[in-house]
Design an enzyme around this catalytic site. Structure first.
Site, PDB file in Angstrom:
ATOM      1  N   ASP A 118       7.502 -13.649   0.530  1.00 57.37           N
ATOM      2  CA  ASP A 118       6.924 -12.711  -0.201  1.00 57.37           C
ATOM      3  C   ASP A 118       8.187 -12.034  -1.747  1.00 57.37           C
ATOM      4  O   ASP A 118       9.661 -12.001  -1.882  1.00 57.37           O
ATOM      5  CB  ASP A 118       7.145 -11.176   0.705  1.00 57.37           C
ATOM      6  CG  ASP A 118       6.466 -11.318   1.553  1.00 57.37           C
ATOM      7  OD1 ASP A 118       5.787 -11.512   2.055  1.00 57.37           O
ATOM      8  OD2 ASP A 118       7.188 -10.251   3.254  1.00 57.37           O
TER       9      ASP A 118
ATOM     10  N   TYR B 152       0.905 -15.232   0.670  1.00 52.12           N
ATOM     11  CA  TYR B 152       0.328 -14.718   1.724  1.00 52.12           C
ATOM     12  C   TYR B 152      -0.975 -14.138   1.547  1.00 52.12           C
ATOM     13  O   TYR B 152      -1.964 -14.519   2.299  1.00 52.12           O
ATOM     14  CB  TYR B 152       1.240 -13.521   2.527  1.00 52.12           C
ATOM     15  CG  TYR B 152       1.336 -13.986   3.653  1.00 52.12           C
ATOM     16  CD1 TYR B 152       1.419 -13.980   4.825  1.00 52.12           C
ATOM     17  CD2 TYR B 152       0.340 -12.566   4.727  1.00 52.12           C
ATOM     18  CE1 TYR B 152       1.518 -14.439   6.079  1.00 52.12           C
ATOM     19  CE2 TYR B 152       0.205 -12.018   5.925  1.00 52.12           C
ATOM     20  CZ  TYR B 152       0.844 -12.948   7.566  1.00 52.12           C
ATOM     21  OH  TYR B 152       0.339 -13.402   7.890  1.00 52.12           O
TER      22      TYR B 152
END
Length: 244
Positions: A92, A151
């Site tokens: 992330d 993601y």
């Protein structure tokens, strides 16, 4: 199961979290189960000791490794009837801070991994006129999430992949479906900072994280003998967080 044949199921990322719960659920229901993993061997060994479910190590991001791994599983257990594409990683960062390497790593594992694994089993399923593929997506592939362009893109791509492959398998008795879990009590979610997690749970109408076993039960539903009319579908299991 309503057949006398024992189906063989392979679950990627199968020694922890949703994957481990899926392996255990399917084994309890009488399937012959294999777990793939790419991480710590000691954890996989502990999983096998605890459950009796054998595990094989390879990276789903490596096409040749997937072909070799599938062959090893089939040599030990028989032809793979059920594939659960569960393996996934996060890296992330906001887009400005997201490196090309971390973008690619997530796409390679989460999305290309689905291609690599499906390609390793799909044609044989079609020849045998029976198969089940379940791809694990995410609520963030449907709704997006700050700091997760890689993601979210990978998990959204899984949904398109699922629909297209479902059309290729439908006439041959091979179903392809996706599950989009919400936030689930796994290691991936536990790394979320403690001061942020309550704000995430506050947005979930049922007021809690999912248990991995709750996702596994949905997998079990989709791979059943009598689930042959369900294909190309995405089932949301997110506690009401996102209703697309």
């Amino acid at each position: 199961m309503t057949t006398t044949q024992v189906r063989v199921a392979l679950v990627t990322g199968g020694t922890a979290g949703i994957g481990a719960a899926t392996c255990e659920t399917l084994a309890t229901l009488g399937y012959r189960v294999a777990a793939n993993f790419c991480g710590a061997e000691d954890r996989a060994a502990a999983f096998t000791r605890r459950t009796g479910i054998r595990s094989w190590r390879w990276s789903v991001a490596d096409h040749e490794a997937c072909t070799t791994g599938v062959a090893a599983v089939e040599a030990a257990l028989g032809p793979i009837d059920i594939l659960v594409n569960n393996a996934g990683i996060t890296r992330d960062a906001s887009l400005a801070k997201l490196s090309p390497e971390n973008w690619q790593a997530v796409l390679d594992t989460n999305l290309t991994g689905c291609f690599n694994m499906a390609r390793s089993v799909f044609q044989a399923m079609r020849v045998r006129k029976w198969g089940r593929i379940v791809n694990i997506s995410s609520v963030n592939g449907e709704a997006g999430q700050f700091g997760q362009t890689n993601y979210a893109a990978s998990k959204a791509g899984i949904l398109g992949f699922t629909k297209a492959l479902a059309l290729e398998g439908a006439h041959a008795g091979v179903t392809v479906n996706a599950i989009a879990p919400g936030y689930t009590d796994t290691e991936m979610v536990r790394v979320i900072p403690a001061d942020i997690l309550p704000s995430i749970i506050a947005k979930i109408p049922v007021g809690r994280l999912a248990a991995p076993a709750e996702i596994a039960r949905c997998v079990a539903f989709l791979v059943a003998e009598d689930a042959g009319f369900i294909t190309g579908a995405t089932i949301d299991v997110n506690g009401g967080q996102h209703m697309g």
